[in-house]
Design a protein around this motif. Structure first.
Motif, PDB file in Angstrom:
ATOM      1  N   ARG A 259       0.833  -1.206   0.000  1.00 26.79           N
ATOM      2  CA  ARG A 259       0.000   0.000   0.000  1.00 26.79           C
ATOM      3  C   ARG A 259       0.869   1.257   0.000  1.00 26.79           C
ATOM      4  O   ARG A 259       0.588   2.217  -0.720  1.00 26.79           O
ATOM      5  CB  ARG A 259      -0.908  -0.027   1.224  1.00 26.79           C
ATOM      6  N   ILE A 260       1.948   1.235   0.796  1.00 30.25           N
ATOM      7  CA  ILE A 260       2.861   2.381   0.840  1.00 30.25           C
ATOM      8  C   ILE A 260       3.519   2.584  -0.518  1.00 30.25           C
ATOM      9  O   ILE A 260       3.642   3.721  -0.998  1.00 30.25           O
ATOM     10  CB  ILE A 260       3.908   2.186   1.954  1.00 30.25           C
ATOM     11  N   GLU A 261       3.939   1.493  -1.152  1.00 31.93           N
ATOM     12  CA  GLU A 261       4.557   1.593  -2.477  1.00 31.93           C
ATOM     13  C   GLU A 261       3.575   2.185  -3.489  1.00 31.93           C
ATOM     14  O   GLU A 261       3.946   3.007  -4.323  1.00 31.93           O
ATOM     15  CB  GLU A 261       5.050   0.220  -2.947  1.00 31.93           C
ATOM     16  N   ALA A 262       2.314   1.760  -3.410  1.00 27.90           N
ATOM     17  CA  ALA A 262       1.307   2.292  -4.330  1.00 27.90           C
ATOM     18  C   ALA A 262       1.093   3.780  -4.091  1.00 27.90           C
ATOM     19  O   ALA A 262       0.998   4.570  -5.037  1.00 27.90           O
ATOM     20  CB  ALA A 262      -0.012   1.533  -4.165  1.00 27.90           C
ATOM     21  N   ILE A 263       1.055   4.171  -2.819  1.00 32.50           N
ATOM     22  CA  ILE A 263       0.880   5.588  -2.495  1.00 32.50           C
ATOM     23  C   ILE A 263       2.091   6.377  -2.966  1.00 32.50           C
ATOM     24  O   ILE A 263       1.955   7.461  -3.541  1.00 32.50           O
ATOM     25  CB  ILE A 263       0.653   5.766  -0.979  1.00 32.50           C
ATOM     26  N   LYS A 264       3.291   5.822  -2.724  1.00 30.48           N
ATOM     27  CA  LYS A 264       4.515   6.492  -3.174  1.00 30.48           C
ATOM     28  C   LYS A 264       4.486   6.681  -4.681  1.00 30.48           C
ATOM     29  O   LYS A 264       4.806   7.747  -5.196  1.00 30.48           O
ATOM     30  CB  LYS A 264       5.748   5.673  -2.802  1.00 30.48           C
ATOM     31  N   THR A 265       4.114   5.616  -5.386  1.00 33.29           N
ATOM     32  CA  THR A 265       4.093   5.676  -6.843  1.00 33.29           C
ATOM     33  C   THR A 265       3.125   6.759  -7.308  1.00 33.29           C
ATOM     34  O   THR A 265       3.465   7.561  -8.180  1.00 33.29           O
ATOM     35  CB  THR A 265       3.688   4.304  -7.415  1.00 33.29           C
ATOM     36  N   GLU A 266       1.935   6.790  -6.713  1.00 34.64           N
ATOM     37  CA  GLU A 266       0.960   7.812  -7.093  1.00 34.64           C
ATOM     38  C   GLU A 266       1.462   9.202  -6.735  1.00 34.64           C
ATOM     39  O   GLU A 266       1.304  10.146  -7.514  1.00 34.64           O
ATOM     40  CB  GLU A 266      -0.387   7.538  -6.414  1.00 34.64           C
ATOM     41  N   ALA A 267       2.083   9.334  -5.559  1.00 33.03           N
ATOM     42  CA  ALA A 267       2.606  10.637  -5.143  1.00 33.03           C
ATOM     43  C   ALA A 267       3.725  11.080  -6.078  1.00 33.03           C
ATOM     44  O   ALA A 267       3.794  12.251  -6.466  1.00 33.03           O
ATOM     45  CB  ALA A 267       3.109  10.576  -3.701  1.00 33.03           C
ATOM     46  N   PHE A 268       4.603  10.138  -6.453  1.00 28.90           N
ATOM     47  CA  PHE A 268       5.687  10.491  -7.366  1.00 28.90           C
ATOM     48  C   PHE A 268       5.141  10.895  -8.730  1.00 28.90           C
ATOM     49  O   PHE A 268       5.613  11.851  -9.339  1.00 28.90           O
ATOM     50  CB  PHE A 268       6.666   9.329  -7.516  1.00 28.90           C
ATOM     51  N   LYS A 269       4.131  10.167  -9.203  1.00 24.57           N
ATOM     52  CA  LYS A 269       3.535  10.520 -10.492  1.00 24.57           C
ATOM     53  C   LYS A 269       2.905  11.905 -10.429  1.00 24.57           C
ATOM     54  O   LYS A 269       3.050  12.697 -11.359  1.00 24.57           O
ATOM     55  CB  LYS A 269       2.493   9.481 -10.899  1.00 24.57           C
ATOM     56  N   ALA A 270       2.221  12.190  -9.337  1.00 27.24           N
ATOM     57  CA  ALA A 270       1.602  13.512  -9.179  1.00 27.24           C
ATOM     58  C   ALA A 270       2.673  14.603  -9.115  1.00 27.24           C
ATOM     59  O   ALA A 270       2.521  15.670  -9.726  1.00 27.24           O
ATOM     60  CB  ALA A 270       0.737  13.545  -7.922  1.00 27.24           C
ATOM     61  N   GLU A 271       3.758  14.340  -8.401  1.00 22.03           N
ATOM     62  CA  GLU A 271       4.839  15.320  -8.289  1.00 22.03           C
ATOM     63  C   GLU A 271       5.517  15.534  -9.639  1.00 22.03           C
ATOM     64  O   GLU A 271       5.843  16.660 -10.014  1.00 22.03           O
ATOM     65  CB  GLU A 271       5.857  14.859  -7.240  1.00 22.03           C
ATOM     66  N   ILE A 272       5.713  14.457 -10.376  1.00 25.62           N
ATOM     67  CA  ILE A 272       6.323  14.577 -11.709  1.00 25.62           C
ATOM     68  C   ILE A 272       5.419  15.402 -12.623  1.00 25.62           C
ATOM     69  O   ILE A 272       5.894  16.279 -13.351  1.00 25.62           O
ATOM     70  CB  ILE A 272       6.600  13.184 -12.302  1.00 25.62           C
ATOM     71  N   ALA A 273       4.113  15.153 -12.579  1.00 21.29           N
ATOM     72  CA  ALA A 273       3.171  15.925 -13.402  1.00 21.29           C
ATOM     73  C   ALA A 273       3.205  17.397 -13.010  1.00 21.29           C
ATOM     74  O   ALA A 273       3.197  18.290 -13.878  1.00 21.29           O
ATOM     75  CB  ALA A 273       1.767  15.360 -13.258  1.00 21.29           C
ATOM     76  N   ARG A 274       3.267  17.677 -11.702  1.00 21.03           N
ATOM     77  CA  ARG A 274       3.306  19.068 -11.243  1.00 21.03           C
ATOM     78  C   ARG A 274       4.589  19.751 -11.713  1.00 21.03           C
ATOM     79  O   ARG A 274       4.557  20.879 -12.210  1.00 21.03           O
ATOM     80  CB  ARG A 274       3.223  19.116  -9.718  1.00 21.03           C
ATOM     81  N   LEU A 275       5.715  19.046 -11.606  1.00 19.23           N
ATOM     82  CA  LEU A 275       6.990  19.625 -12.036  1.00 19.23           C
ATOM     83  C   LEU A 275       7.041  19.827 -13.545  1.00 19.23           C
ATOM     84  O   LEU A 275       7.635  20.796 -14.027  1.00 19.23           O
ATOM     85  CB  LEU A 275       8.150  18.742 -11.578  1.00 19.23           C
ATOM     86  N   GLU A 276       6.409  18.936 -14.300  1.00 23.34           N
ATOM     87  CA  GLU A 276       6.344  19.124 -15.749  1.00 23.34           C
ATOM     88  C   GLU A 276       5.527  20.363 -16.088  1.00 23.34           C
ATOM     89  O   GLU A 276       5.885  21.115 -17.002  1.00 23.34           O
ATOM     90  CB  GLU A 276       5.749  17.890 -16.421  1.00 23.34           C
ATOM     91  N   ASP A 277       4.434  20.610 -15.348  1.00 24.81           N
ATOM     92  CA  ASP A 277       3.638  21.813 -15.569  1.00 24.81           C
ATOM     93  C   ASP A 277       4.455  23.065 -15.250  1.00 24.81           C
ATOM     94  O   ASP A 277       4.408  24.059 -15.985  1.00 24.81           O
ATOM     95  CB  ASP A 277       2.366  21.790 -14.711  1.00 24.81           C
ATOM     96  N   VAL A 278       5.211  23.015 -14.155  1.00 27.67           N
ATOM     97  CA  VAL A 278       6.050  24.160 -13.785  1.00 27.67           C
ATOM     98  C   VAL A 278       7.117  24.388 -14.853  1.00 27.67           C
ATOM     99  O   VAL A 278       7.372  25.526 -15.263  1.00 27.67           O
ATOM    100  CB  VAL A 278       6.684  23.920 -12.392  1.00 27.67           C
ATOM    101  N   ALA A 279       7.725  23.306 -15.329  1.00 28.99           N
ATOM    102  CA  ALA A 279       8.762  23.433 -16.359  1.00 28.99           C
ATOM    103  C   ALA A 279       8.180  24.016 -17.648  1.00 28.99           C
ATOM    104  O   ALA A 279       8.816  24.843 -18.305  1.00 28.99           O
ATOM    105  CB  ALA A 279       9.393  22.070 -16.636  1.00 28.99           C
ATOM    106  N   THR A 280       6.963  23.609 -17.996  1.00 23.45           N
ATOM    107  CA  THR A 280       6.305  24.149 -19.194  1.00 23.45           C
ATOM    108  C   THR A 280       6.069  25.646 -19.035  1.00 23.45           C
ATOM    109  O   THR A 280       6.290  26.422 -19.974  1.00 23.45           O
ATOM    110  CB  THR A 280       4.978  23.410 -19.437  1.00 23.45           C
ATOM    111  N   ALA A 281       5.620  26.057 -17.852  1.00 23.61           N
ATOM    112  CA  ALA A 281       5.384  27.486 -17.606  1.00 23.61           C
ATOM    113  C   ALA A 281       6.692  28.266 -17.688  1.00 23.61           C
ATOM    114  O   ALA A 281       6.748  29.338 -18.313  1.00 23.61           O
ATOM    115  CB  ALA A 281       4.728  27.678 -16.242  1.00 23.61           C
ATOM    116  N   TYR A 282       7.764  27.728 -17.066  1.00 24.73           N
ATOM    117  CA  TYR A 282       9.061  28.408 -17.138  1.00 24.73           C
ATOM    118  C   TYR A 282       9.583  28.453 -18.572  1.00 24.73           C
ATOM    119  O   TYR A 282      10.197  29.435 -18.992  1.00 24.73           O
ATOM    120  CB  TYR A 282      10.086  27.725 -16.238  1.00 24.73           C
TER     121      TYR A 282
END
Length: 171
Positions: free
Chosen positions: A71-94
């Motif tokens: 369960r922790i691994e699944a949460i980590k994976t989802e959290a990492f995916k969400a963080e990667i998506a957020r950072l990609e959005d920030v990179a696109t804006a920059y």
């Protein structure tokens, strides 16, 4: 039904449960137990009083630690995916800001080159006018009168100023 003396295995066979489940049932119901001559435990059971329906079998439960880790691994994976998506959005804006500033810098460089060329032309024009003024003051022209030369030069200067003014308005 009469009372029967059964081993745990026989009780389990009658109730369609395992030997361990029959032993557990005998303990829970506090059925009287005794030992046979061969050392096996015998349970005294009155089937008329015993109302027992076995629960349906469920699969073995997974180790709770393994379940928690998964369960922790699944949460980590989802959290990492969400963080990667957020950072990609920030990179696109920059990146968009970077592109906009690069275009602005290119426009300013072109304007600076134009201003530099105009300043060079103005400096050359000023130097030529100073030379003409010095020539008028010293009258270096052979065979000409000062008044005639001044009038011609004044006409040339006026034409040059009008030409420069028209060129400035055209831009």
């Amino acid at each position: 039904m009469p009372v029967a003396l059964l081993t745990y295995a026989d009780l389990g066979a009658r109730l369609n449960i395992s030997r361990e489940a029959a032993r557990s049932l005998a303990r829970r119901r506090r059925l009287p137990r005794s030992r046979s001559d061969d050392g096996k435990a015998l349970v005294r059971v009155d089937f008329s009083e015993l109302r027992y329906t076995p629960r349906p079998r469920t699969g073995r439960r997974a180790n709770p630690i393994d379940v928690s880790i998964a369960r922790i691994e699944a949460i980590k994976t989802e959290a990492f995916k969400a963080e990667i998506a957020r950072l990609e959005d920030v990179a696109t804006a920059y990146r968009a800001v970077f592109e906009r500033e690069r275009e602005r810098a290119e426009r300013l460089a072109v304007e600076l080159q134009q201003a530099s060329a105009e300043a060079t032309a103005a400096t050359a024009w000023a130097a030529r006018l100073e030379d003409d003024m010095a020539a008028l003051r010293t009258d270096r022209r052979p065979g000409g009168s000062l008044a005639g030369y001044a009038a011609r030069r004044l006409g040339h200067l006026a034409a040059a100023i009008v030409k420069a003014d028209r060129a400035a308005r055209a831009r």
